[in-house]
Write a protein that holds these residues in place. Structure first.
Motif, PDB file in Angstrom:
ATOM      1  N   ILE A 261     -15.122 -94.370  43.281  1.00 49.23           N
ATOM      2  CA  ILE A 261     -15.195 -95.531  42.396  1.00 49.23           C
ATOM      3  C   ILE A 261     -16.663 -95.955  42.286  1.00 49.23           C
ATOM      4  N   THR A 262     -17.001 -96.727  41.278  1.00 53.05           N
ATOM      5  CA  THR A 262     -18.388 -97.125  41.084  1.00 53.05           C
ATOM      6  C   THR A 262     -18.950 -97.815  42.323  1.00 53.05           C
ATOM      7  N   GLY A 263     -20.213 -97.527  42.606  1.00 51.16           N
ATOM      8  CA  GLY A 263     -20.880 -98.128  43.750  1.00 51.16           C
ATOM      9  C   GLY A 263     -21.720 -99.335  43.390  1.00 51.16           C
ATOM     10  N   GLN A 264     -21.597 -99.842  42.165  1.00 50.68           N
ATOM     11  CA  GLN A 264     -22.321-101.038  41.759  1.00 50.68           C
ATOM     12  C   GLN A 264     -21.414-102.267  41.873  1.00 50.68           C
ATOM     13  N   THR A 265     -22.025-103.426  42.021  1.00 44.42           N
ATOM     14  CA  THR A 265     -21.224-104.650  42.006  1.00 44.42           C
ATOM     15  C   THR A 265     -20.604-104.821  40.623  1.00 44.42           C
ATOM     16  N   ILE A 266     -19.330-105.209  40.609  1.00 46.65           N
ATOM     17  CA  ILE A 266     -18.623-105.403  39.346  1.00 46.65           C
ATOM     18  C   ILE A 266     -17.872-106.728  39.389  1.00 46.65           C
ATOM     19  N   GLN A 267     -17.648-107.287  38.216  1.00 45.70           N
ATOM     20  CA  GLN A 267     -17.025-108.604  38.108  1.00 45.70           C
ATOM     21  C   GLN A 267     -15.525-108.569  38.351  1.00 45.70           C
ATOM     22  N   TYR A 268     -15.023-109.697  38.810  1.00 44.39           N
ATOM     23  CA  TYR A 268     -13.608-110.016  38.680  1.00 44.39           C
ATOM     24  C   TYR A 268     -13.530-111.367  37.983  1.00 44.39           C
ATOM     25  N   HIS A 269     -12.411-111.638  37.339  1.00 40.23           N
ATOM     26  CA  HIS A 269     -12.205-112.932  36.688  1.00 40.23           C
ATOM     27  C   HIS A 269     -11.068-113.672  37.382  1.00 40.23           C
ATOM     28  N   GLY A 270     -11.189-114.985  37.422  1.00 35.02           N
ATOM     29  CA  GLY A 270     -10.242-115.813  38.144  1.00 35.02           C
ATOM     30  C   GLY A 270     -10.843-116.246  39.470  1.00 35.02           C
ATOM     31  N   SER A 271      -9.990-116.624  40.403  1.00 37.90           N
ATOM     32  CA  SER A 271     -10.438-117.125  41.702  1.00 37.90           C
ATOM     33  C   SER A 271     -10.049-116.168  42.818  1.00 37.90           C
ATOM     34  N   ALA A 272     -10.950-116.033  43.788  1.00 36.96           N
ATOM     35  CA  ALA A 272     -10.675-115.276  45.013  1.00 36.96           C
ATOM     36  C   ALA A 272     -10.692-116.246  46.183  1.00 36.96           C
ATOM     37  N   ASP A 273      -9.702-116.148  47.042  1.00 38.84           N
ATOM     38  CA  ASP A 273      -9.685-116.980  48.238  1.00 38.84           C
ATOM     39  C   ASP A 273     -10.611-116.375  49.290  1.00 38.84           C
ATOM     40  N   LEU A 274     -11.279-117.243  50.035  1.00 41.20           N
ATOM     41  CA  LEU A 274     -12.244-116.792  51.031  1.00 41.20           C
ATOM     42  C   LEU A 274     -11.580-116.680  52.398  1.00 41.20           C
ATOM     43  N   TYR A 275     -11.736-115.499  52.987  1.00 38.23           N
ATOM     44  CA  TYR A 275     -11.210-115.214  54.322  1.00 38.23           C
ATOM     45  C   TYR A 275     -12.300-114.534  55.138  1.00 38.23           C
ATOM     46  N   THR A 276     -12.112-114.518  56.437  1.00 39.46           N
ATOM     47  CA  THR A 276     -12.855-113.615  57.306  1.00 39.46           C
ATOM     48  C   THR A 276     -11.857-112.640  57.914  1.00 39.46           C
ATOM     49  N   LEU A 277     -12.381-111.510  58.384  1.00 45.04           N
ATOM     50  CA  LEU A 277     -11.519-110.459  58.907  1.00 45.04           C
ATOM     51  C   LEU A 277     -11.205-110.693  60.375  1.00 45.04           C
ATOM     52  N   ASN A 278      -9.949-110.568  60.727  1.00 45.54           N
ATOM     53  CA  ASN A 278      -9.580-110.528  62.135  1.00 45.54           C
ATOM     54  C   ASN A 278      -9.900-109.148  62.696  1.00 45.54           C
ATOM     55  N   GLU A 279      -9.971-109.052  63.993  1.00 49.46           N
ATOM     56  CA  GLU A 279     -10.232-107.766  64.629  1.00 49.46           C
ATOM     57  C   GLU A 279      -9.133-106.775  64.248  1.00 49.46           C
ATOM     58  N   GLY A 280      -9.551-105.562  63.880  1.00 46.42           N
ATOM     59  CA  GLY A 280      -8.600-104.531  63.494  1.00 46.42           C
ATOM     60  C   GLY A 280      -8.337-104.452  62.002  1.00 46.42           C
ATOM     61  N   THR A 281      -8.900-105.381  61.235  1.00 47.89           N
ATOM     62  CA  THR A 281      -8.742-105.351  59.778  1.00 47.89           C
ATOM     63  C   THR A 281      -9.986-104.726  59.159  1.00 47.89           C
ATOM     64  N   THR A 282      -9.792-103.832  58.203  1.00 44.88           N
ATOM     65  CA  THR A 282     -10.891-103.082  57.592  1.00 44.88           C
ATOM     66  C   THR A 282     -11.185-103.608  56.195  1.00 44.88           C
ATOM     67  N   GLU A 283     -12.457-103.764  55.907  1.00 41.26           N
ATOM     68  CA  GLU A 283     -12.878-104.213  54.580  1.00 41.26           C
ATOM     69  C   GLU A 283     -13.021-103.013  53.647  1.00 41.26           C
ATOM     70  N   ILE A 284     -12.395-103.086  52.484  1.00 41.24           N
ATOM     71  CA  ILE A 284     -12.514-102.052  51.457  1.00 41.24           C
ATOM     72  C   ILE A 284     -13.543-102.458  50.411  1.00 41.24           C
ATOM     73  N   ALA A 285     -13.629-103.755  50.124  1.00 42.42           N
ATOM     74  CA  ALA A 285     -14.611-104.275  49.172  1.00 42.42           C
ATOM     75  C   ALA A 285     -15.027-105.665  49.621  1.00 42.42           C
ATOM     76  N   ARG A 286     -16.285-106.023  49.318  1.00 42.59           N
ATOM     77  CA  ARG A 286     -16.866-107.301  49.727  1.00 42.59           C
ATOM     78  C   ARG A 286     -17.051-108.199  48.506  1.00 42.59           C
ATOM     79  N   LEU A 287     -16.779-109.493  48.664  1.00 45.21           N
ATOM     80  CA  LEU A 287     -17.040-110.460  47.603  1.00 45.21           C
ATOM     81  C   LEU A 287     -18.530-110.754  47.502  1.00 45.21           C
ATOM     82  N   TYR A 288     -18.988-110.898  46.260  1.00 48.30           N
ATOM     83  CA  TYR A 288     -20.358-111.312  45.967  1.00 48.30           C
ATOM     84  C   TYR A 288     -20.288-112.571  45.112  1.00 48.30           C
ATOM     85  N   SER A 289     -21.177-113.524  45.388  1.00 46.78           N
ATOM     86  CA  SER A 289     -21.189-114.760  44.600  1.00 46.78           C
ATOM     87  C   SER A 289     -21.813-114.542  43.233  1.00 46.78           C
TER      88      SER A 289
END
Length: 736
Positions: A261-289
């Protein structure tokens, strides 16, 4: 007093304009359908006899060859029944189109066959009476949210139609092996029938959250869109109690499922809820402001749950809503003329720099080369494949015929030229391969939307239609901003006038409105659906000073997908953007080359690219040359519609995995001919595919990498398939 005088003057001027418009309409109607002196007859039926996939709000009309005395059209003149049971309805007469119109009290049922009956008795102004009755039947479309059954369940809420759009996303990605259920009907027994569930953005109660948690702990795979906070523990997320609206995400492309998939930052529309990862959870994509500033919060994550192999993944924003808004624009700007041109058009839904209300463009033009909506859909499919590893994988259907990665939808707007349509059709025929197969998309074909004042004769139009060209009316609003009701009437009238001029042509199924008039969010596709138009190319890459010579994806997509209403409800009309427009100010033919090369090359920005030309230049020749040089099909809007409907109606079923083989049944729609191609992961249960057979006969396949995943691609026909694994660790060289 001076101000009042100006108001009065404006009102008087508007009154004169309305009177002139009314007189023009009368003149037009008189010119369209003068009394011929012939017996009264039926000129057309809407929907057509034996039509399928008819919209639930479709117009049910009988159009006459002459103007009929309205007094002879009564409640029993036109009747509708289903399985012999009368449907409650009213009947009226439309003088604009010389049509008896039946309006049902309730929407039509999905997947039902109806019979309409016109009674004898209507009489024209000369006293000629229709002496015989006439009946015809048609079948309505299936519910959009339902697939054909399989290992995937989509959970939606009927009160939140955005959650149903996930089914359109899966169809666009070639997956029909799913079912859909309302959250209110979900039980443990229902969940146990499926390997993977997708939960739309729907609220959950405590019991439902517990139900899903237990199912995942027992080995199920779950993907949730902007999940209810009650699922945070299951998803391995810690809620921060905040959200980020209109942000970006950066996908981890180093490893699956983000690889490819593209390696550049790309937009989403709407709202994303903010969370932090618990131990053992893997991040697939990171939010950017914004495009360059990362947050510490995940956009997409995954977690292994329990000892039975269950997994829980989250999109912290709603993918369905984001895809709709990316494709159709900012709903808050609906009806707002923003770009300084007098007509409200689709581009006003994306144009940020309105005088007095300057905002960022809705879709970031610094990422316009990337189909950001499509890339996020493909990430979802990669994630589904990743989670199903070790279980029966999902067979998919490729986007376009015979494995093509790009298609040019040749579409002209003929504003009454003497021979523009004819000349352009002949140019295509002159360079198409000798002995080409029209059914296999080898011949070069196009659509022309024309004024009824066009120089194309009815006989010429009939001949071109018989050769596979697509001809329809170029609906003309006079470049005015019309209220939805007025637009629907103009649309109906122009279709009628075209039918009178070209009575032997097939029913029109595609459209691009003159001047691209688009008064609000979705009134145009809703009017189109009512009158049987199923594909629209009005989202047009223009104007030049805004585009600044950058080829790309204004709507973030190269795929035909259904429009959605403001509440997310699907509309039975496919949106295909006009990506390549002769008046866009881009440098041609280099912009055409760039668009096609990005589809065919390593970027993998596949697409059916809509075009626009109006015979004012040689743009159609440039499009043809670029496509021929690359082996890209040149097709009409009708061909793309037939293909899309046929592909969406084809599917795989009875998918089962054993120690020796993967087996499944394929069901193909006749509209796909022999052009359908299937895809299955090239490695299943850690073993490379050795053979594929259909009904016991070998099937050739090719291994290829699509968006980071190795697939085996094979021709699909109706039958029983068996995919076997090698007895050793044999590997087949992959080709990109």
């Amino acid at each position: 007093m001076e101000g009042i005088a100006r108001v009065v003057e404006k009102r008087e001027t508007r009154g004169l304009i309305l009177i002139a418009a009314a007189l023009l309409a009368m003149i037009t109607l008189t010119a369209v359908a003068p009394w011929t002196g012939k017996p009264l007859a039926v000129a057309g039926l809407t929907p057509m006899a034996d039509a399928t996939d008819v919209d639930l709000g479709a117009a049910i009309m009988v159009t006459f060859t002459e103007d009929v005395d309205p007094a002879t059209i009564g409640p029993n003149s036109l009747q509708l029944s289903e399985m012999g049971i009368p449907v409650k309805a009213s009947v009226s007469y439309d003088t604009w189109t010389n049509s008896a119109v039946l309006t049902t009290k309730m929407p039509l049922k999905s997947g039902a066959r109806y019979t309409a009956t016109l009674a004898a008795g209507p009489r024209d102004k000369a006293g000629n009476t229709l002496e015989t009755s006439q009946s015809w039947s048609f079948t309505t479309r299936r519910d959009f949210e339902h697939g054909f059954g399989g290992p995937v369940l989509i959970i939606h809420s009927s009160d939140l139609p955005f959650s149903k759009y996930l089914s359109e996303i899966l169809r666009a990605e070639g997956i029909g092996s799913f079912e859909s259920a309302d959250i209110s009907s979900v039980t443990a027994k229902l969940l146990d029938r499926f390997d993977l569930i997708l939960i739309g953005e729907v609220p959950l109660d405590d019991a439902q959250a517990t139900l899903f948690s237990r199912w995942v702990e027992a080995g199920g795979d779950l993907i949730a869109m902007r999940p209810d906070k009650k699922l945070a523990s299951l998803l391995g997320l810690q809620d921060k109690g905040e959200s980020l609206t209109e942000g970006y995400l950066l996908i981890d492309t180093v490893s699956a499922p983000g690889r490819g998939i593209t390696g550049q930052t790309i937009q989403y529309h709407g709202s994303a809820d903010l969370y932090t990862l618990n131990e053992g959870t893997t991040e697939i994509a990171r939010l950017y402001s914004n495009v360059s500033n990362a947050t510490p919060n995940p956009a997409i994550s995954i977690r292994n749950v329990g000892d039975a192999g269950g997994q829980a993944a989250a999109f912290t924003y709603d993918l369905a809503r984001s895809v709709i808004y990316t494709r159709q624009g900012n709903p808050a700007w609906a009806g707002d003329e923003r770009d300084g041109n007098s007509v409200i058009r689709p581009n006003d839904l994306f144009f940020g720099a309105k005088e007095g209300d300057e905002q960022p463009d809705w879709n970031d033009f610094n990422r316009i080369a990337i189909p950001v909506a499509d890339e996020q859909q493909r990430l979802l499919v990669n994630l589904m494949n990743f989670m199903l590893e070790g279980k029966a994988p999902l067979p998919r259907l490729w986007y376009f015929p015979k494995g093509h990665k790009a298609v040019l939808v040749m579409a002209s707007d003929d504003h009454g030229t003497r021979s523009g349509t004819e000349d352009s059709f002949e140019r295509l025929k002159a360079v198409e391969p000798e002995g080409c197969s029209l059914a296999d998309w080898e011949c070069f074909r196009a659509t022309s939307w024309i004024y009824t004042s066009s120089g194309l004769s009815a006989e010429e139009a009939r001949t071109y239609a018989s050769e596979g060209f697509d001809i329809g009316v170029h609906v003309n609003t006079g470049c005015s901003n019309s209220p939805p009701m007025d637009f629907a009437r103009m649309f109906s009238h122009d279709l009628y006038a075209f039918r009178m001029r070209y009575p032997d042509l097939p029913a029109q199924t595609g459209s691009r409105t003159h001047c691209l008039a688009w008064s609000d969010w979705a009134s145009t596709p809703k009017a189109e659906a009512r009158y049987g138009v199923r594909i629209d190319l009005s989202y047009y890459y223009w104007p030049g000073p805004w585009i600044k010579g950058r080829p790309g994806f204004k709507t973030g997509s190269g795929l035909p997908m259904r429009y959605a209403d403001v509440d997310g409800s699907m509309i039975n009309v496919y949106q295909v953007a006009s990506h390549l427009v002769n008046e866009s100010g881009m440098s041609f033919p280099s912009a055409i080359d760039t668009q096609l090369d990005r589809a065919l090359g390593p970027e993998g920005y596949f697409g059916a690219f809509g075009t626009h030309y109006d015979f004012s230049d040689g743009f159609d020749l440039q499009l043809t040359a670029a496509a021929v040089a690359r082996g890209v099909p040149l097709v009409s809007a009708q061909q793309l519609l037939d293909w899309t409907e046929g592909r969406n109606n084809s599917h795989f079923a009875h998918i089962e995995l054993s120690q020796e083989a993967l087996t499944f049944d394929a069901f193909t729609d006749r509209r796909t001919g022999t052009m359908l191609r299937g895809m299955i992961p090239a490695e299943i249960s850690g073993k490379d595919i050795l053979t594929i057979s259909r009904d016991g006969l070998p099937v050739n396949f090719e291994k290829t990498i699509i968006k980071g995943i190795a697939y085996a691609m094979f021709p699909v026909e109706t039958g029983v398939y068996r995919v076997s694994f090698p007895t050793d660790d044999q590997r087949v060289e992959l080709t990109e």
